[in-house]
Each structure stands twice: as C-alpha cells, then as structure tokens.
Design a protein around this motif. Structure first.
Motif, PDB file in Angstrom:
ATOM      1  N   ARG A   1      -9.782  -3.723 -15.954  1.00 23.74           N
ATOM      2  CA  ARG A   1      -8.780  -4.598 -16.572  1.00 23.74           C
ATOM      3  C   ARG A   1      -7.676  -3.744 -17.184  1.00 23.74           C
ATOM      4  NH1 ARG A   1     -13.580  -7.404 -17.876  1.00 23.74           N
ATOM      5  NH2 ARG A   1     -13.803  -6.525 -19.962  1.00 23.74           N
ATOM      6  N   GLY A   2      -6.604  -4.427 -17.570  1.00 25.06           N
ATOM      7  CA  GLY A   2      -5.504  -3.717 -18.192  1.00 25.06           C
ATOM      8  C   GLY A   2      -4.883  -2.693 -17.260  1.00 25.06           C
ATOM      9  N   PRO A   3      -4.380  -1.577 -17.805  1.00 21.58           N
ATOM     10  CA  PRO A   3      -3.725  -0.548 -16.979  1.00 21.58           C
ATOM     11  C   PRO A   3      -4.646   0.034 -15.908  1.00 21.58           C
ATOM     12  CG  PRO A   3      -3.234  -0.218 -19.303  1.00 21.58           C
ATOM     13  CD  PRO A   3      -4.284  -1.277 -19.243  1.00 21.58           C
TER      14      PRO A   3
ATOM     15  N   ASN B   1      -1.683  -9.704 -16.684  1.00 23.05           N
ATOM     16  CA  ASN B   1      -1.814  -8.373 -16.100  1.00 23.05           C
ATOM     17  C   ASN B   1      -2.129  -8.465 -14.611  1.00 23.05           C
ATOM     18  OD1 ASN B   1      -2.210  -5.411 -16.146  1.00 23.05           O
ATOM     19  ND2 ASN B   1      -4.348  -5.939 -15.779  1.00 23.05           N
TER      20      ASN B   1
ATOM     21  N   GLU C   1      -6.082 -11.902 -19.778  1.00 19.77           N
ATOM     22  CA  GLU C   1      -5.939 -10.875 -18.756  1.00 19.77           C
ATOM     23  C   GLU C   1      -5.079 -11.336 -17.591  1.00 19.77           C
ATOM     24  OE1 GLU C   1      -6.546  -7.286 -16.539  1.00 19.77           O
ATOM     25  OE2 GLU C   1      -6.591  -7.830 -18.674  1.00 19.77           O
TER      26      GLU C   1
END
Length: 369
Positions: free
Chosen positions: A356-358, A279, A276
């Motif tokens: 998390r992520g987008p 990102n 992660e």
C-alpha cells in the motif's frame, strides 16, 4: 492479555476421549450475594461467529446444572449469568464437567472433571498470572501518567514489552508441553492468523499435535489455512475465480489478466480500504496504458453500497462481488481482513502481496519498466 482469551472465542471440536453414548453433565456451584434464582444460559459461537443459546438453567441453592448430548465432539461454550456479558468458558464434552465460581469473580472460576477442561484450566491459571501482572502494570502506568513521571513511564513500557515476550513464551511452551490440548491448536491457529511466525514454524508446531487434536475443528482450520497460505504465497499461481460484475455479468480473474494485475480485496464499509483507494487510482492512471489491470473484489453485503462506492471513489477498473461479506473467494485467498491485495505477473503468478501507499506504485513501476 485479552488476546489470550479472545483466541478462545473460536468454535472448536475434537474426537471425544470419553464414551460418546454417555452425554455430558455440567454441575456447577456458585457462591456470593444475589445469586439465587439467577438465570443462566449456555451458549456457543455459530458458523457466522454469532452467539447462539444451547440451553438454560437457574441457580437453586447455590447450584446449577446443564445436561445434554451425547456431544459428538468437545466444543467451547460459555455460561452466561443473567443478561450481562459476564461468563465462564467451559468445554462441553461427554462426561461430568465441574464448575465452581464466586459471583464477583467469574473470570477466576474453577473448571475441570474432564480431560480438556482440566487442560484448559491449567492454561487459564498461567494466563491469569500474566493478566495480574498486566493489570498491576496498567495501574502503575496510570499513576505515573497522572504524576507526569516520564522516567517511570518509560521503565513500565520496557516492562510491558518484556511481559508480552513472556506471554508469547508461555503460549509456545504450553503448546510443546500439551500436544493433546485443544488450547494448543487454538494458540497455533492464532499465531498463524497474526503471522507471528513463519508458515514453516507453524507447520512444525502443528506436526507436534496428537492425531486427535489434528482432527479437531481447530486442527483442521490450521491445516486448511496452511494449505491456502501455500496456494497464495509469493511464487504460487493465483487461484482463478469468477463472480458477478456490477452489471451482473460473470467475470473471471483469468479474463482480465494484464502484464501486471492487482487483485484488490476491499469493501465500501472498510475505512482503511476507502482511504487507500485514491492511491490505487493514482497508480492505475499512471500505469494502465503500460499493461496494468486491476480486479476489485468487494466483500460488501449490500450491492448498492458497493456500486456507490465504486462511483464515489472513481474506481475505473474491473470489479466483482458475490455480496456475501467474507465469501468463498476471500476464503480461497485466505483473506480474513481487508484491505488485502495480490500482485500478479502476466502468467498469473503472485509476485507481491499487501503493498500500500508508495510501496505499491514503486513495485508496479518496477514490474512494468
């Protein structure tokens, strides 16, 4: 159904129902071949979730005995046979505890003699029924896979989900019917830990327990977790803390608050965390000039690993760590698994968690518009 047994690996205690002056005696019998002279060890989980040996015994003429105490409070132990991993769980509490087993089927041992062991055995009997169903279903699934029978496989999957619902219902019914059982507190604690129900629902289950079970280690864990959940829920002011930076200087959360702050719990050994990190780097580079601050809280055990990971992943923000694994800061934020993160506004109020992520970049963008 392994989860039904895994939850019982937690240490537990409760105010004794029997006289604390009598101590405990575990009288066991075991049938089967090659049992004579087998060494047994009585073990329990210590503070660091490591098994420690409490006592040892030997099978003589098909029987064995452990004796000790007085036990200040009942606590889950395991009777291990030989050097293997096979064991019988038993609750050590003051009184005469009875264990009977077949060597080739220790998981079906009969335990009883004292209140908590009788309650424990009642729970295990129901769990074993569900386990047998799950085992039969797994066997049928393997046959279907071997035959490439997709119709049967899909049908079995549906049956599996129904069985999981049945297991959840069994646990909840047990809790409601047995408010005086330590097992009930352990079930509630697992439900809370896995977020299977809301905190309000867990609170209701906890309130139904007897005072003795609430005073047990398991009961106190539930109470503590509920309090910490409330302290770190969305809308709560994030608890302040401080710890050494990579340079050895003490750094506090309040010292690094920005317009938006991410408190990121991670570690060099945590693969999902490292996956992660790119990102988070991208989000930080996008919004650092608009008021984004990040405080990385490492749960590493080794300072060099921590520092190397910061450099390798390009984590160009504030960092602290006590280098003590899941330490007091993790406990303060009720973090028992990583990655975990908290997003704070300029006043230090928690506005989001574990994005998390987008979803992380989207939320930060909304907050800094």
């Amino acid at each position: 159904m392994k989860k039904l047994l895994i939850l019982l690996s937690l240490s537990l205690a409760v105010v004794a129902c029997d006289s604390v002056n009598d101590g405990y005696v575990i009288e066991g019998s075991i049938e089967g071949e090659n049992t004579e002279g087998t060494e047994l060890t009585l073990r329990k989980y210590g503070e660091n979730n490591q098994l420690i040996t409490v006592d040892s015994a030997e099978v003589k003429e098909g029987t064995f005995m452990f004796k000790g105490g007085p036990a200040e409070s009942p606590e889950l132990h395991y009777i291990f046979f030989g050097r293997g991993q096979e064991n019988i769980p038993v609750i050590v509490e003051n009184g005469e505890i009875e264990v009977s087993a077949q060597r080739d089927s220790l998981s079906y041992a009969r335990i009883g003699g004292t209140l908590q062991n009788e309650l424990f055995y009642d729970f295990l009997k129901g769990s074993r029924v569900l386990s047998r169903k799950a085992s039969s279903m797994n066997q049928d699934m393997r046959v279907a896979q071997g035959n490439r029978d997709t119709v049967t496989m899909n049908s079995l999957r549906e049956e599996y989900f129904e069985l999981m619902d049945e297991a959840k219902g069994y646990e909840l019914d047990y809790v409601k019917d047995n408010p005086n059982a330590i097992v009930s507190a352990l079930i509630i604690y697992r439900i809370l830990s896995t977020k299977a129900k809301t905190n309000a629902e867990v609170q209701e289950l906890y309130d139904s327990l007897t005072p003795e079970i609430k005073a047990s280690n398991a009961g106190l864990k539930i109470k503590e977790s509920l309090e910490k959940e409330a302290n770190t829920s969305i809308g709560a002011k994030a608890p302040n803390f401080s710890a050494p930076s990579p340079e050895g200087e003490e750094l506090a959360l309040n010292d690094v608050l920005g317009k938006v702050t991410i408190v990121d719990f991670w570690a060099a050994w945590c693969k999902p965390c490292r996956a992660e990190n790119p990102n988070i780097v991208n989000v930080y580079n996008t919004y650092k000039d608009k008021g984004l601050s990040i405080l990385g809280v490492s749960l590493d055990r080794n300072a060099e690993d921590w520092k190397k990971a910061i450099e390798a992943d390009g984590l160009d923000w504030h960092h602290v760590s006590n280098v003590q694994f899941f330490d007091e800061i993790a406990k303060l934020y009720n973090v028992d698994a990583i990655p975990a993160s908290f997003i704070l506004d300029e006043n230090g109020v928690i506005v989001a968690k574990n994005l998390r992520g987008p979803a992380l970049g989207q939320k930060i963008g909304e907050l800094l518009q």
